[in-house]
Design an enzyme around this catalytic site. Sequence first.
Site, mmCIF file in Angstrom:
data_model
loop_
_atom_site.group_PDB
_atom_site.id
_atom_site.type_symbol
_atom_site.label_atom_id
_atom_site.label_comp_id
_atom_site.label_asym_id
_atom_site.label_seq_id
_atom_site.Cartn_x
_atom_site.Cartn_y
_atom_site.Cartn_z
ATOM 1 N N SER A 169 0.818 -1.200 0.000
ATOM 2 C CA SER A 169 0.000 0.000 0.000
ATOM 3 C C SER A 169 0.856 1.256 0.000
ATOM 4 O O SER A 169 1.947 1.294 0.570
ATOM 5 C CB SER A 169 -0.940 -0.003 1.206
ATOM 6 O OG SER A 169 -0.479 0.904 2.187
ATOM 7 N N LYS A 170 0.343 2.239 -0.667
ATOM 8 C CA LYS A 170 1.007 3.525 -0.808
ATOM 9 C C LYS A 170 1.321 4.116 0.563
ATOM 10 O O LYS A 170 2.329 4.774 0.753
ATOM 11 C CB LYS A 170 0.065 4.430 -1.608
ATOM 12 C CG LYS A 170 0.524 5.839 -1.800
ATOM 13 C CD LYS A 170 -0.239 6.500 -2.936
ATOM 14 C CE LYS A 170 -1.623 6.967 -2.530
ATOM 15 N NZ LYS A 170 -2.261 7.787 -3.559
ATOM 16 N N ARG A 171 0.435 3.871 1.519
ATOM 17 C CA ARG A 171 0.597 4.424 2.863
ATOM 18 C C ARG A 171 1.779 3.844 3.627
ATOM 19 O O ARG A 171 2.587 4.556 4.178
ATOM 20 C CB ARG A 171 -0.670 4.157 3.694
ATOM 21 C CG ARG A 171 -1.745 5.181 3.525
ATOM 22 C CD ARG A 171 -2.556 5.282 4.807
ATOM 23 N NE ARG A 171 -1.720 5.746 5.912
ATOM 24 C CZ ARG A 171 -2.011 6.794 6.661
ATOM 25 N NH1 ARG A 171 -3.095 7.473 6.428
ATOM 26 N NH2 ARG A 171 -1.222 7.145 7.652
#
Length: 498
Positions: A244-246
């Site tokens: 995930s980008k996060r």
Amino acid sequence: MTFPAPGSAPIRVRFAPSPTGIFHVGGARSALFNWATAKQQGGIFVLRIEDTDASRNQPEWVDGILSAMEALGITKADATFEGPYFQSENAGVQRAAAERLFADGKAYYCDCTRDVLVARTGNQQTGYDGFCRERGLEHAEGRALRFRTPDEGETHVVDLIRGNPVFPNSTLEDFVIARGDGSPVFLLANVVDDVDERITHVVRGEEHLPNTPKQQLLWEALGATPPVWAHLPVIVNEKRQKLSKRRDKVALEDYLADGILPAAMVNYLMLLGWAPGNDEEILPFEELIRRFRLEDVNSASAFFDIKKLTAFNGEYIRALPVDEFTAACDPWLHAPFAPWDEASYDPAVFAAVAPLAQTRVAVLSEITANVDFLFLDEPVVDEQSWNKAMKVGAAELLADVRAVLVDAAWEAETLKDTVTVVGEKHGLKLGKAQAPVRVAVTGRTVGLPLFESLELLGRERTLARVDAALARLAASAETAEGAETAGSAGVDAPASAG
RNA sequence: GCCCCCAUCGUCUAGUGGCCUAGGACGCCGCCCUCUCACGGCGGUAGCGCGGGUUCGAAUCCCGCUGGGGGUACCA
């Protein structure tokens, strides 16, 4: 028949990213697998930008996608490439499709809000209950259009990777295909565009698998022959969760900025969920494309292993002709990456050390730490290295080395012999004797071959650095003595002399 | 909750009923080479989740379990 027989129409695959600002390595792999399929089957690769969500839509993001794909070798210049198309530009066709579905009785309007639905069913996580199915609501502002899914039977889907999953229709809710303002939702827009672009094979991430029966129903309702599907395993992090980008480093450009070569990234990504067979891994793109088969793609999730990526990159770096390696390093040799002044940088000196550095970097960004001592006025002294190398006897050794360096022939081999001789005088083998010299001159205990480095640095700068080290050694010796005289044992000597 | 997917060394994978004493790669460990560190060479470590079947024979087929993951929006 999953692929058309020879002579029939070529296959058409597509890559349909939404412009979110970063080009995700997972997206990169999807693009690559689509590209490989198209190239190898003599088909067409369509790029479609799914820009229907305004919040995920910035014109410059599109350029980012295009250039990232270009870096991976997926280029508009290739006849296989078609597009890019923009989903937003097909809104008219998508709306018309929605209206046709309504006119055919395959979709109906609904005015239930989520709150009303939850209140009615008493279930927070329920799907739609079909409340408006038979209410005969006409089109009106604020009413969503829902697709009427079959109550019975099952939807069979042809998936090249998953064996063919079957979904009971009873578990498929009447999902929304157009919002209250009439705008089409992903499920519909995606299908309409695929139909429009005559896509024959949909190759995408596993996260879309649950959408598949709904979309296949849409294809059929629209009177089109559904495509062959292929759902790629998700790429996960060390905790086995979808990247995930996060939480994870997922932007392709971040890896390229570290000095991962595009070719290495492509090779690594192609091996995530697939293997060329024959116990081979490092292969040119053309060869990977030639061997690629969607049917051979694994269905288990794959861990994105940066260590292995880095190892691949090291192989690619070492395989480069020196001049290409030198050129590839160039961005890191200047501001803002380089720690030295532009004026101090000498391309000729770098060209001379490049072959020595080539086997010592796994990612290009490591190059500066290998050569910085050549372009900095003073070496960056690593304190651990200093403490390790500058033990008792180091000062005496350095002083002796300095003495012979003053008029030694300035050439690597001779320098090596000189230090060897001095070392012997101190009862040290070259391995031990070179350490203080290395730290004095380069600041570190490990690095490029020392004598070649000295040759390039020059006599003057080398002597200056040895002098500086000698001075620091003398200063700390004094401090130690002073501390002793003052009787304040236990007080640490200053860690640094400058 | 409901739907779906998945399961071979730590990791990526080869393996599609006998060729498996389970192969390769990354990682890790050791040795060699060597001015340090790399590179390179050699060697080693480590795996079929569990339980039932089917079969003369199962990593490979079937069922169950367990364990992971994904989805579940008038996002894409």
